[in-house]
Design a protein around this motif. Structure first.
Motif, PDB file in Angstrom:
ATOM      1  N   LEU A  53       0.839  -1.192   0.000  1.00  0.00           N
ATOM      2  CA  LEU A  53       0.000   0.000   0.000  1.00  0.00           C
ATOM      3  C   LEU A  53       0.878   1.248   0.000  1.00  0.00           C
ATOM      4  N   ALA A  54       0.332   2.326  -0.556  1.00  0.00           N
ATOM      5  CA  ALA A  54       1.078   3.583  -0.559  1.00  0.00           C
ATOM      6  C   ALA A  54       0.109   4.753  -0.618  1.00  0.00           C
ATOM      7  N   VAL A  55       0.512   5.846   0.040  1.00  0.00           N
ATOM      8  CA  VAL A  55      -0.206   7.114  -0.034  1.00  0.00           C
ATOM      9  C   VAL A  55       0.774   8.163  -0.542  1.00  0.00           C
ATOM     10  N   LEU A  56       0.462   8.771  -1.663  1.00  0.00           N
ATOM     11  CA  LEU A  56       1.277   9.855  -2.214  1.00  0.00           C
ATOM     12  C   LEU A  56       0.632  11.161  -1.755  1.00  0.00           C
ATOM     13  N   ALA A  57       1.154  11.722  -0.662  1.00  0.00           N
ATOM     14  CA  ALA A  57       0.477  12.820   0.032  1.00  0.00           C
ATOM     15  C   ALA A  57       0.854  14.202  -0.479  1.00  0.00           C
ATOM     16  N   GLY A 121      -2.852  13.113   4.669  1.00  0.00           N
ATOM     17  CA  GLY A 121      -2.090  11.925   4.304  1.00  0.00           C
ATOM     18  C   GLY A 121      -2.185  10.836   5.353  1.00  0.00           C
ATOM     19  N   VAL A 122      -2.143  11.244   6.629  1.00  0.00           N
ATOM     20  CA  VAL A 122      -2.286  10.281   7.726  1.00  0.00           C
ATOM     21  C   VAL A 122      -3.674   9.655   7.710  1.00  0.00           C
ATOM     22  N   ILE A 123      -4.703  10.479   7.491  1.00  0.00           N
ATOM     23  CA  ILE A 123      -6.073   9.956   7.440  1.00  0.00           C
ATOM     24  C   ILE A 123      -6.206   8.936   6.313  1.00  0.00           C
ATOM     25  N   ALA A 124      -5.630   9.247   5.159  1.00  0.00           N
ATOM     26  CA  ALA A 124      -5.681   8.308   4.033  1.00  0.00           C
ATOM     27  C   ALA A 124      -4.949   7.013   4.376  1.00  0.00           C
ATOM     28  N   ALA A 125      -3.808   7.114   5.065  1.00  0.00           N
ATOM     29  CA  ALA A 125      -3.049   5.922   5.440  1.00  0.00           C
ATOM     30  C   ALA A 125      -3.838   5.052   6.409  1.00  0.00           C
ATOM     31  N   VAL A 126      -4.471   5.681   7.395  1.00  0.00           N
ATOM     32  CA  VAL A 126      -5.284   4.936   8.362  1.00  0.00           C
ATOM     33  C   VAL A 126      -6.431   4.220   7.650  1.00  0.00           C
ATOM     34  N   ALA A 127      -7.063   4.918   6.705  1.00  0.00           N
ATOM     35  CA  ALA A 127      -8.169   4.306   5.969  1.00  0.00           C
ATOM     36  C   ALA A 127      -7.692   3.130   5.125  1.00  0.00           C
ATOM     37  N   MET A 128      -6.531   3.268   4.493  1.00  0.00           N
ATOM     38  CA  MET A 128      -6.007   2.187   3.650  1.00  0.00           C
ATOM     39  C   MET A 128      -5.663   0.947   4.474  1.00  0.00           C
ATOM     40  N   LEU A 129      -5.282   1.148   5.731  1.00  0.00           N
ATOM     41  CA  LEU A 129      -4.889   0.037   6.599  1.00  0.00           C
ATOM     42  C   LEU A 129      -6.058  -0.516   7.416  1.00  0.00           C
ATOM     43  N   ASN A 130      -7.255  -0.046   7.151  1.00  0.00           N
ATOM     44  CA  ASN A 130      -8.391  -0.349   8.017  1.00  0.00           C
ATOM     45  C   ASN A 130      -8.670  -1.839   8.154  1.00  0.00           C
TER      46      ASN A 130
END
Length: 289
Positions: A53-57, A121-130
């Protein structure tokens, strides 16, 4: 874990990751990473693992970073494409991706732009790892409210007030200046400033000189260090011909520069300490004594 300079060849990058969060990219460490954003982003993209997984913030992610994510067949989302602010007026998280919609409408702090971007970016990362680590909105709120980064836009009350920031490249210094402009400052601005010899602040130098009333330039030791005299030349040009240079003093260390600033600044002034982790770290240690 924070992967340091660049990413691809940093020692920390040997550790496998479930998700890579790639924050903003600016011109820095150009001797090692390349002299333009596309080259630097390619090195930064080395933290994205195969199939992970990756988030490009970064809302302006260079094309080479997106290319890295595709090459690694990563499951990734992009700021400005898959998520962002609902509007300039409504400071809430808004997604355009099924994996992120659980946090739609999440209220964001009243904070500088780069802080908002990092928070999203943190919110997106938390959602991706849900699916692996379920976190509720309440837990997210608690976590974000407790985060503290000493030395990053750290404003300390007092007379005068102190503002410490480890900004050490053009992009981060411009963010610091935006934050300073958001403050109500009744007095003058004093700057305790030191920089490593390989740092280039580009256009930030000109912007800094307009805002700072008095400079306390300090020498930094070590292989990459820079003496205050050299820093003054880079900042003011020919110091003997510069009127602004008359408002600068040279010091052998960050501690000496800070003491000088403290003895000069008035109670309504602001003392800004920035330019390097070495500068801010030294002052944090001094304040703890």
């Amino acid at each position: 874990l924070e992967v340091g300079m660049g990413g691809r060849l940093d020692a920390v990058n040997i550790v496998p990751n479930d998700l890579a969060l790639r924050t903003s990219i600016g011109l820095d460490h150009t001797d090692w990473l390349g002299d333009d954003l596309e080259q630097i982003a390619r090195e930064k993209g080395g933290v994205i693992k195969q199939g992970a997984l990756a988030v490009l913030a970064d809302f302006d992610s260079p094309g080479s970073l997106v290319e890295c994510a595709h090459q690694q067949q990563a499951d990734f989302v992009r700021a400005g494409v898959d998520y962002g602010l609902l509007s300039e007026q409504a400071k809430v998280f808004s997604s355009r991706h099924d994996r992120l919609c659980r946090f739609d409408g999440y209220p964001l702090p009243d904070a500088p732009e780069h802080v908002l971007n990092n928070t999203m970016g943190v919110i997106a990362a938390v959602a991706m790892l849900n699916q692996r680590i379920p976190i509720s909105s309440a837990q997210l709120k608690t976590g974000l409210s407790r985060q503290v980064l000493p030395g990053r836009l750290e404003l300390l009350a007092g007379e005068p007030r102190l503002l410490m920031d480890v900004s050490h490249n053009e992009a981060s210094v411009m963010a610091l200046l935006k934050f300073i402009d958001s403050l109500e400052i009744k007095g003058k601005i004093h700057a305790v400033f030191g920089a490593l010899g390989d740092k280039d602040y580009g256009q930030a130098y000109a912007a800094l000189k307009v805002r700072i009333d008095h400079w306390y330039l300090c020498s930094l030791e070590g292989e990459r260090g820079q003496q205050a005299e050299r820093l003054a030349t880079r900042l003011f040009g020919d110091a003997e011909k510069s009127d602004q240079a008359a408002n600068a003093s040279l010091h052998e260390s960050p501690q000496a520069a800070f003491v000088a600033a403290g003895s000069t600044a008035g109670k309504h002034d602001l003392v800004v300490i920035f330019g390097s982790f070495h500068v801010v770290g030294a002052i944090i240690s001094l304040l703890k004594k």
